[in-house]
Scaffold this motif. Structure first.
Motif, PDB file in Angstrom:
ATOM      1  N   GLY A  11       0.797  -1.226   0.000  1.00 45.12           N
ATOM      2  CA  GLY A  11       0.000   0.000   0.000  1.00 45.12           C
ATOM      3  C   GLY A  11       0.828   1.273   0.000  1.00 45.12           C
ATOM      4  N   VAL A  12       2.143   1.166  -0.171  1.00 48.79           N
ATOM      5  CA  VAL A  12       3.027   2.341  -0.136  1.00 48.79           C
ATOM      6  C   VAL A  12       3.065   3.007  -1.509  1.00 48.79           C
ATOM      7  CG1 VAL A  12       5.411   3.107   0.143  1.00 48.79           C
ATOM      8  CG2 VAL A  12       4.446   1.445   1.739  1.00 48.79           C
ATOM      9  N   ASP A  13       2.694   4.276  -1.538  1.00 51.47           N
ATOM     10  CA  ASP A  13       2.765   5.066  -2.776  1.00 51.47           C
ATOM     11  C   ASP A  13       3.942   6.024  -2.780  1.00 51.47           C
ATOM     12  OD1 ASP A  13       0.438   3.936  -3.889  1.00 51.47           O
ATOM     13  OD2 ASP A  13      -0.810   5.276  -2.665  1.00 51.47           O
ATOM     14  N   GLY A  14       4.453   6.351  -1.586  1.00 48.04           N
ATOM     15  CA  GLY A  14       5.573   7.285  -1.493  1.00 48.04           C
ATOM     16  C   GLY A  14       6.360   7.035  -0.227  1.00 48.04           C
ATOM     17  N   ALA A  15       7.623   7.415  -0.239  1.00 51.24           N
ATOM     18  CA  ALA A  15       8.496   7.249   0.927  1.00 51.24           C
ATOM     19  C   ALA A  15       9.386   8.476   1.053  1.00 51.24           C
ATOM     20  CB  ALA A  15       9.342   5.980   0.795  1.00 51.24           C
ATOM     21  N   VAL A  16       9.732   8.813   2.304  1.00 55.04           N
ATOM     22  CA  VAL A  16      10.478  10.043   2.588  1.00 55.04           C
ATOM     23  C   VAL A  16      11.705   9.710   3.430  1.00 55.04           C
ATOM     24  CG1 VAL A  16      10.397  12.358   3.588  1.00 55.04           C
ATOM     25  CG2 VAL A  16       8.340  11.361   2.572  1.00 55.04           C
ATOM     26  N   GLY A  38      16.148   0.763  -0.793  1.00 57.84           N
ATOM     27  CA  GLY A  38      15.735  -0.610  -0.513  1.00 57.84           C
ATOM     28  C   GLY A  38      14.231  -0.725  -0.349  1.00 57.84           C
ATOM     29  N   LEU A  39      13.626   0.295   0.276  1.00 57.31           N
ATOM     30  CA  LEU A  39      12.177   0.303   0.424  1.00 57.31           C
ATOM     31  C   LEU A  39      11.496   0.383  -0.945  1.00 57.31           C
ATOM     32  CD1 LEU A  39       9.816   0.408   2.463  1.00 57.31           C
ATOM     33  CD2 LEU A  39       9.993   2.906   2.382  1.00 57.31           C
ATOM     34  N   ALA A  40      12.045   1.236  -1.824  1.00 56.73           N
ATOM     35  CA  ALA A  40      11.488   1.355  -3.168  1.00 56.73           C
ATOM     36  C   ALA A  40      11.612   0.037  -3.923  1.00 56.73           C
ATOM     37  CB  ALA A  40      12.206   2.468  -3.928  1.00 56.73           C
ATOM     38  N   PRO A  51       7.473   3.380  -5.849  1.00 57.61           N
ATOM     39  CA  PRO A  51       6.816   4.485  -5.150  1.00 57.61           C
ATOM     40  C   PRO A  51       7.543   5.792  -5.427  1.00 57.61           C
ATOM     41  CG  PRO A  51       8.215   3.272  -3.634  1.00 57.61           C
ATOM     42  CD  PRO A  51       8.256   2.521  -4.944  1.00 57.61           C
ATOM     43  N   SER A  52       6.876   6.890  -5.224  1.00 53.30           N
ATOM     44  CA  SER A  52       7.521   8.202  -5.338  1.00 53.30           C
ATOM     45  C   SER A  52       8.467   8.384  -4.148  1.00 53.30           C
ATOM     46  CB  SER A  52       6.472   9.308  -5.350  1.00 53.30           C
ATOM     47  OG  SER A  52       5.593   9.157  -6.457  1.00 53.30           O
ATOM     48  N   LEU A  53       9.670   8.858  -4.417  1.00 60.78           N
ATOM     49  CA  LEU A  53      10.669   9.030  -3.363  1.00 60.78           C
ATOM     50  C   LEU A  53      10.926  10.515  -3.139  1.00 60.78           C
ATOM     51  CD1 LEU A  53      13.252   6.244  -4.332  1.00 60.78           C
ATOM     52  CD2 LEU A  53      11.285   6.100  -2.785  1.00 60.78           C
ATOM     53  N   ALA A 116      16.875   2.227  -7.016  1.00 57.55           N
ATOM     54  CA  ALA A 116      15.882   3.213  -7.460  1.00 57.55           C
ATOM     55  C   ALA A 116      16.325   3.807  -8.792  1.00 57.55           C
ATOM     56  CB  ALA A 116      15.718   4.305  -6.401  1.00 57.55           C
ATOM     57  N   PRO A 117      16.348   3.008  -9.851  1.00 55.52           N
ATOM     58  CA  PRO A 117      16.887   3.476 -11.140  1.00 55.52           C
ATOM     59  C   PRO A 117      16.144   4.670 -11.717  1.00 55.52           C
ATOM     60  CG  PRO A 117      15.709   1.382 -11.397  1.00 55.52           C
ATOM     61  CD  PRO A 117      15.849   1.620  -9.927  1.00 55.52           C
ATOM     62  N   GLU A 118      14.932   4.900 -11.274  1.00 59.86           N
ATOM     63  CA  GLU A 118      14.159   6.013 -11.827  1.00 59.86           C
ATOM     64  C   GLU A 118      14.702   7.381 -11.421  1.00 59.86           C
ATOM     65  OE1 GLU A 118      12.441   4.723  -7.946  1.00 59.86           O
ATOM     66  OE2 GLU A 118      12.943   3.696  -9.826  1.00 59.86           O
TER      67      GLU A 118
END
Length: 277
Positions: A11-16, A38-40, A51-53, A116-118
């Motif tokens: 359910g994760v869409d973003g992480a900070v 790692g979370l992404a 997810p958006s970082l 997080a290659p993006e």
């Protein structure tokens, strides 16, 4: 079985990630890409979507806009620090330690590439190449690496070759040719051996296309049945009786001595009490 953590991650869409010091950035240590990257990676593995970082920039409490995308924060850090002549000159002043910092920087950048290659771009790899391999800032980096740590540049180049080999970076033919040349030079002159067993065959395959055929691989003798002599610590037999007195035996004897001393003291006290006045 039930994986509650995986269900939460789905359910994760973003992480900070927060950065509160100018000393520590995105590439200073491996912690940022291990935690946020790692979370992404975990979310992408579970859902197929990254997810958006974001980076919470707490360095300037008076700043109004304190949340930035990880991609923009990383790009700013690259321009302001790792591709900036003042930072590189500070590393040069540290000699050998400075070369290790640069290798660590490339390794941590690689960490972001894989997790997080993006948020990593081709032109950023190219900028690393231009600055550290081509010496676009005219800082005499070739001479500096050669003096303080000849294989450090080879480690940097190896990471770049791995990025190309794994299709993370679409480098130009001219860039790739230079990478191959620098890598093979380190192998020939310094006996450099890549950390990955896949890099050397990849480079030698490329070398043929760039007119560098006929180079003897470092493992040619072993492949021909003439392996190099084994080196390392010499194992010598030891008298088993010398090791028979183990630490546990020492504890037992200490306890025996303690009991004997206590008993002796008690006996002397008893004798003193029985003696006539």
């Amino acid at each position: 079985g039930l994986n509650l953590y995986a269900q939460q991650l789905e359910g994760v869409d973003g992480a900070v990630l927060s950065r509160s010091s100018n000393l520590y950035g995105m590439l200073t240590t491996d912690d940022p890409f291990q935690y946020l990257g790692g979370l992404a990676l975990a979310v992408r593995h579970l859902t197929g979507q990254s997810p958006s970082l974001y980076i919470s920039n707490l360095r300037d409490p008076s700043a109004q806009d304190r949340i930035d995308s990880a991609a923009r924060f990383l790009a700013t850090e690259l321009r302001a620090r790792y591709h900036h002549p003042q930072w590189i000159q500070a590393m040069q002043a540290e000699g050998y330690g400075g070369t290790l910092n640069i290798v660590d920087t490339i390794n941590n950048f690689w960490g972001w590439q894989t997790t997080a290659p993006e948020i990593v771009r081709d032109d950023q790899w190219q900028a690393f190449f231009d600055v550290y391999v081509e010496d676009s800032l005219a800082l005499d980096l070739d001479e500096w690496f050669e003096t303080h740590n000849p294989t450090a540049l080879a480690q940097v180049v190896e990471r770049m070759l791995e990025a190309v080999r794994k299709d993370y970076w679409e480098a130009s033919e001219a860039t790739l040719s230079t990478l191959v040349e620098v890598y093979l030079d380190a192998v020939e002159r310094h006996g450099y051996r890549a950390a990955s067993s896949l890099v050397d065959p990849y480079v030698r395959k490329l070398a043929g296309g760039f007119g560098r055929e006929g180079i003897v691989p470092p493992d040619a003798e072993a492949a021909a049945g003439n392996p190099p002599p084994v080196t390392g610590q010499l194992l010598e037999p030891k008298d088993s009786r010398a090791a028979a007195f183990s630490p546990s035996d020492q504890v037992v004897w200490l306890l025996i001595l303690l009991v004997a001393a206590t008993a002796g003291g008690a006996l002397n006290q008893w004798r003193a009490q029985r003696a006539p006045a």
